[in-house]
Design an enzyme around this catalytic site. Sequence first.
Site, PDB file in Angstrom:
ATOM      1  CE  LYS A 228       1.572  -3.592   9.057  1.00 35.72           C
ATOM      2  NZ  LYS A 228       0.976  -4.938   8.903  1.00 35.72           N
ATOM      3  NE  ARG A 233      -5.841  -2.251   3.658  1.00 38.97           N
ATOM      4  CZ  ARG A 233      -4.987  -1.416   3.072  1.00 38.97           C
ATOM      5  NH1 ARG A 233      -3.709  -1.757   2.933  1.00 38.97           N
ATOM      6  NH2 ARG A 233      -5.400  -0.238   2.648  1.00 38.97           N
ATOM      7  NE  ARG A 248      -1.219  -5.794  -0.142  1.00 36.43           N
ATOM      8  CZ  ARG A 248      -0.006  -5.724   0.372  1.00 36.43           C
ATOM      9  NH1 ARG A 248       0.225  -4.963   1.414  1.00 36.43           N
ATOM     10  NH2 ARG A 248       0.985  -6.434  -0.126  1.00 36.43           N
ATOM     11  CD  GLU A 276      -5.251  -6.543   8.511  1.00 36.58           C
ATOM     12  OE1 GLU A 276      -4.282  -7.305   8.363  1.00 36.58           O
ATOM     13  OE2 GLU A 276      -5.370  -5.468   7.882  1.00 36.58           O
ATOM     14  NE  ARG A 393       0.088   6.888  -5.309  1.00 39.15           N
ATOM     15  CZ  ARG A 393      -0.573   7.877  -5.914  1.00 39.15           C
ATOM     16  NH1 ARG A 393      -0.346   9.130  -5.553  1.00 39.15           N
ATOM     17  NH2 ARG A 393      -1.455   7.615  -6.859  1.00 39.15           N
TER      18      ARG A 393
END
Length: 530
Positions: A228, A233, A248, A276, A393
């Site tokens: 990560k 992003r 994002r 990224e 989600r």
Amino acid sequence: MKDFARLFAAVDQSTRTTVKTEALAAFFRTASESDRLWTVALFSGRRPKRAVTTTQLREWAAERAGIPLWLFEESYPIVGDLAETITLVLPPPEREDDLPLSHWIESLKAMSRLDIEARKTQILAAWDRLGTTERFLFNKLITGGFRIGVSRKIMTRALARATGRDEAALALRLMGGWQPETTTWHDLVEAEDPEADASRPYPFYLAYQLEAEPEALGAPEDWAAEWKWDGIRGQLILRGGAHHVWSRGEELMTDRFPELARAVDFLPQGTVMDGEIVTWAGDQPMPFATLQQRIGRKTVPKTLLRDAPVILLAYDLLENGGKDIRQQPYCARRAALDALLADLPADAPVRRSPLIPFESWEDLATIRADARDSRAEGLMLKRHGSPYLDGRRKGDWWKWKLDPLTVDAVMIYAQQGHGRRANLFTDFTFAAWNGNELVPFTKAYSGLTDEEFRKITNWVRKNTLQRFGPVRQVRPELVFEIAFEGIQESPRHKSGLALRFPRMARWRQDKPAQEADTLDSLREMLRLYG
């Protein structure tokens, strides 16, 4: 405006998703096209530019209410919200009109062309024609502070119910750089060509934080893992002979990262990648602080391009050869991405974010513990069979972040919060020891319960040493454990340090102030993790 005020009340007073969705859907079915368009814009963060300063608004509100400005200023921190404070002090309206939302927004936009006295006249007239809730919303629009507790996903679902259109298709239509001033309801929602804007990104798929142990996810062979990364992003879009870079947050950042323009030399048109954006040196990212120097810039000087060069670490392929492949399983999209990037030269501005091989969850936990050595925040876990969905989600994508860094600090200043916490002291400044001196190094306002904030508020009121406007200096006695994600040098702060995402992990009632951490211990963290 009354209909919009009723919609606001319905979604603001409920925590139930079904209630918010149905209220929005009902509004979209009955409101005028211009009001529907502006509601979608407002709920997705597109607001009219501020026409007057907050100082002018405070002065005009105090004058209209017939109270001295000092009384208004004393009331503001108690209420905690400027728009609400203005609404509360103003006298009742002389008459109430039911003009539409779009009328009031257009009047605000037109104010930018007027002199200050004309703006004042129009705002005073508006206050005298709006009811309480409508006046509050108008004030929010004036100050540029309109926010509402409805996610884009809820709004899109409501729009789908109201129009009978596909929710995923609507989510794509609402992405990109559209503005209500330059489009129509028909073009945004109803037109048959949703791909008309070649620069339009896809809705981002967002992961939840993994709270339980990863064993709860099932067999490790069903999952892929990667770092990560600690960057921005973004989606890189190559269509129509051009390239576009979106964050994002739906901000077009193409000009801010000119290095990515070279992607058109290496990659085919009809390609959209998710990844990224990081500053890069050698074989790993540079500290996030180097990227921060570039985030707010419209143009980048040559020295910064040299000292903080960026690349895109790509980890998903959303469009390949002009075809939307988001419904393909993750493993297939990842294989296509790897094939596309396999033969790029070392100086290409796009690289693959490497997958991390592992055989067991125990192996992966060991790898995760060393994430900071790779300048990563932890791991991303993605189910091999998952499609690329939109929004946040649960189930297929998880972020397994490292435990935060922590430090024990002494509270030295306190300020009241905002909104429902306006009567509580919730915003604190913290210090560490430098010899016998306490040096401030960070602020934090979240992480504790309301009950803890109430106890601290009572303590602050009894232990105030000095007041500086809304800020109180307090006795340096209370110690708090501050959690944070990173640390960096900062010449703007007296301590020379700045923390990323600081919050209060707990109130250390067991610890005296003399045992709080020192600046030397923070500098050691900077050496290890900065």
